[in-house]
Design an enzyme around this catalytic site. Structure first.
Site, PDB file in Angstrom:
ATOM      1  N   ASN A 349      15.809  36.481 -46.462  1.00 23.57           N
ATOM      2  CA  ASN A 349      15.266  35.134 -46.269  1.00 23.57           C
ATOM      3  C   ASN A 349      15.566  34.624 -44.859  1.00 23.57           C
ATOM      4  O   ASN A 349      16.182  33.574 -44.667  1.00 23.57           O
ATOM      5  CB  ASN A 349      15.841  34.182 -47.314  1.00 23.57           C
ATOM      6  CG  ASN A 349      14.945  32.973 -47.534  1.00 23.57           C
ATOM      7  OD1 ASN A 349      13.934  32.793 -46.864  1.00 23.57           O
ATOM      8  ND2 ASN A 349      15.319  32.123 -48.475  1.00 23.57           N
ATOM      9  N   HIS A 381      17.907  24.317 -52.854  1.00 19.96           N
ATOM     10  CA  HIS A 381      17.306  25.085 -53.943  1.00 19.96           C
ATOM     11  C   HIS A 381      17.130  24.255 -55.215  1.00 19.96           C
ATOM     12  O   HIS A 381      16.271  24.575 -56.037  1.00 19.96           O
ATOM     13  CB  HIS A 381      18.157  26.316 -54.269  1.00 19.96           C
ATOM     14  CG  HIS A 381      17.931  27.466 -53.341  1.00 19.96           C
ATOM     15  ND1 HIS A 381      18.636  27.610 -52.159  1.00 19.96           N
ATOM     16  CD2 HIS A 381      17.083  28.528 -53.403  1.00 19.96           C
ATOM     17  CE1 HIS A 381      18.231  28.712 -51.546  1.00 19.96           C
ATOM     18  NE2 HIS A 381      17.289  29.284 -52.271  1.00 19.96           N
TER      19      HIS A 381
END
Length: 722
Positions: A349, A381
């Site tokens: 990521n 998140h």
């Protein structure tokens, strides 16, 4: 019981259901089918965007309009009424950007964007708990990254000086406020609205306006100063094909093995009570690995879309092949075969890593960098407890990995065999640690994750704490001292054998991302590498093999230790050199030397290509001019030949005799004395024919002279004047 609002229906997907028949046919859910349809469409539209809407053919406004229109259409197709959030969050943030003082705009935008995102996360958790269906939070997370990174870049460009900024911050600093069209095009462009990757504002604007292939990109945010040399545009075809094929392979692996190692089985009592410890570790490792291939598929496909539109070029490798990894989100092989947690984090990521480094790690005190970086990542998140368990565990094992590397790595560097053994061992350990640390991330639940950790007897937690707090008291690791040039370290082994143990190395101490403070020397200045030239580098060396060692002094974070500047170089202390390559600013700088080599190779490649073009132009112009001059000389020689036989004459006429003086003189003479000279009786028989021939040749020569005088300077000045 809570009832979901109109735009969130429990167990109900809000996107288009036009292709439900196709979902039933292929055995996938309709949300995944819609996602794939949009991404495949984006892949083909990207090719049209690069060719038909090339910046040399259309205006940047048209490119902005096309990109944001397609992006909004994709958003509505996939999310239906929930797409209102795609418009709401960036609209509110744009109002904040335009109304707030640049000194506080970055904090205001971060607060507003994260608050909006967390509200949507909370609603999803309340009304659709544990669902893996495609929902609006994914695009909102990407939009949050975009608007917050833009706000921090505006703050850096309008408020902070270059000497206060890191190399990446200097490159991304924005000193021109974006217009509404530029801003919303950046937020909604179709290449990255569904699955990323994160594109920094400056990179995107230069791409849309056609400046991304310039050999000398600007070092500041003034994107409207553009008199620069353009290099040949490389083709992304090979990179696109490679990434699309890789995406398909990852999708196949995910579909094949996710049914063999389903994550939900890890919560079952039968798995917890009736399996061995070794099998639990194996299953956790395999289950999380299978889940990762789903992300590999999405990220590789998204990267291919960006590359196919012309976005992502970073230069050439050592073999002369073009590189398209400016915004790549994943390096699959590098991640899967990483030998330590630092390499694993750096290759996973990557867009989010760059965002976290830009917002948090480079701006907070060094001792809090890891904790605050993991905290922001977890909050970004959402609120699922599994996220926080994963990031808390990750912070512990990252610190332990750094300590263990310092304690043990140098003991395995004596021979090739021991180095190979160390690499294989650490690769296997990293695989196990990743499975242990990340399974709560996919389980999402708190109690299920805690129960499984207890079944693991918290082994890796205990080992990590022992490595951090106890082992350093009994095992002496490498000691590092900063060298006098500020760019290198001297590693001293704890064994006391300085002849064998002392090695010099140049390592980057720039902030690593998402908790990447695995740089083994905390005392190194993380901004030291941002200085392209420093006065200390100009001082004469004491000897060809002599290294001067200075004891490190206690300094606050982000403070550079500098020697007294030389008088002939006072300007080097005042202003840091801007970065010269986009790759310098976006890559995680493990190794500054590697970054300098890449920049140098890119420059050499561009210079070589430019030299080839210049040589071709030189050769073409030389041959053209030579041909024209030779043609002119041939005509002149024909005119000055001594004899020319004219039609209808009985003999040759002397054109260069003492009494004739050539055709030009004869023509002029015939005009003035009308052929009364008896010595030219033969020539006077045909005065009209002779005059016509002379006039014709004279006219042709004048035309050729005019062409030569006009064409040669024009050709030479067409981008080729030295």
């Amino acid at each position: 019981m809570l009832e979901p609002p109109k735009f969130i229906e429990n167990d109900c997907y809000n996107g288009s259901r036009t292709f439900t028949w196709l979902a039933d046919m292929v055995g996938l859910s309709v949300d995944l089918v819609n996602f794939l349809i949009c991404q495949i469409s984006a892949l083909f539209l990207a090719s049209l965007f690069r060719s038909m809407l090339h910046p040399s053919k259309v205006s940047s406004k048209l490119r902005h309009t096309f990109a944001l229109s397609i992006g909004l259409a994709f958003g509505y197709f996939c999310f239906g009424q929930q797409a209102i959030h795609i418009a709401g969050l960036p609209a509110i943030c744009y109002i904040v950007i335009r109304t707030q003082d640049p000194r506080i705009v970055q904090r205001a935008v971060l607060l507003v964007a994260m608050s909006y995102l967390l509200c949507v996360h909370l609603m999803r958790q309340l009304y659709d708990y544990g669902s893996y269906a495609l929902d609006i939070t994914g695009p909102l997370m990407i939009i949050t990254q975009k608007v917050t990174s833009l706000a921090f870049s505006i703050h850096d460009g309008f408020v902070r000086g270059d000497e206060e900024l890191t190399k990446a911050q200097q490159y991304h600093a924005i000193r021109k406020m974006p217009s509404a069209l530029e801003y919303f095009s950046y937020v909604w462009h179709f290449q990255s609205i569904l699955a990323g990757p994160l594109v920094f504002y400056k990179d995107y604007i230069e791409f849309v306006e056609g400046y991304n292939l310039l050999s000398t990109p600007p070092g500041n945010g003034n994107l409207d100063s553009s008199k620069r040399e353009v290099v040949l545009e490389p083709s992304p075809t090979k990179a696109v094909i490679r990434k699309v094929v890789g995406s398909l392979v990852c999708a196949f692996i995910f579909m094949k093995f996710v049914k063999i190692y389903p994550v939900k089985d890890m919560k079952e009592d039968d798995f917890m009570n009736n399996t061995s410890m070794v099998y639990k570790y194996w299953y956790a490792m395999m289950a999380t690995t299978c889940i990762r291939f789903k992300y590999y598929h999405a990220w590789l496909l998204a990267d291919a879309i960006c590359n196919n539109s012309g976005l992502g070029f970073t230069g050439y490798d050592k073999d002369g092949n073009s590189k398209w990894d400016l915004i790549s989100n994943i390096n699959v092989l590098s991640f899967e075969f990483s030998t330590n947690m630092r390499d694993a984090i750096n290759n996973w990521n990557c867009g989010t890593n760059r965002w976290l480094r830009t917002l948090v790690y480079e701006r907070v005190p060094q001792q809090y960098g890891t904790l605050l970086t993991f905290a922001l990542s977890a909050v970004w998140h959402g609120f699922y407890p599994g996220y926080y368990l994963t990031f808390a565990t990750g912070a512990v094992v990252v610190t332990a990995a750094r300590t263990g590397r310092r304690l043990f790595r140098h003991r395995f560097q004596s021979t090739q065999v021991t180095r190979m053994f160390y690499d294989i061992l650490t690769c296997l350990i990293t695989r196990v640690v990743l499975g242990y640390a990340t399974f709560p991330f996919v389980l999402l639940e708190f109690m299920g994750s805690i129960k499984l950790y207890l079944r693991f007897y918290l082994c890796l937690h205990i080992i990590s704490l022992v490595t951090i707090f106890i082992l350093p008291k009994f095992i002496r690791g490498e000691r590092r001292l900063r060298t006098s040039n500020g760019n290198g370290n001297v590693r001293l082994s704890g064994s006391g054998n300085t002849k064998d143990a002392v090695t010099t190395s140049v390592e980057s101490t720039a902030a690593l991302t998402a908790g990447n403070d695995l740089n083994e020397d905390k005392e190194e200045d993380k901004h030291a590498q941002c200085k392209v030239h420093t006065p200390t580098q100009q001082q004469p060396a004491a000897g060809p093999h002599k290294t001067t060692v200075e004891q490190p002094t206690e300094q606050p974070n982000n403070v550079n230790l500098r020697s007294r500047p030389q008088q002939q170089q006072p300007h080097l202390e005042k202003k840091a050199m801007p970065p010269t390559c986009a790759r310098d600013a976006v890559s995680v700088p493990h190794d500054q030397c590697e970054m300098d080599q890449l920049s140098s190779k890119l420059k050499e490649k561009i210079e070589a290509e430019t030299k080839n073009i210049e040589e071709f132009i030189d050769k073409t112009v030389t041959e053209t001019v030579s041909g024209i001059v030779e043609f002119k000389n041939d005509l002149m020689r024909d005119i000055e030949f001594p004899k020319l036989k004219l039609p209808g004459s009985n003999g040759a006429i002397s054109l260069d005799s003492s009494n004739g003086g050539g055709l030009r003189k004869r023509n002029i003479s015939s005009v003035h004395d009308n052929g009364t000279d008896p010595g030219h009786a033969t020539a006077d028989l045909h005065p009209p024919l002779e005059e016509n021939g002379a006039a014709f040749l004279k006219k042709e020569i004048e035309v050729i002279n005019a062409v030569v005088q006009q064409a040669v300077p024009a050709v030479l000045s067409n981008g080729h004047a030295k």
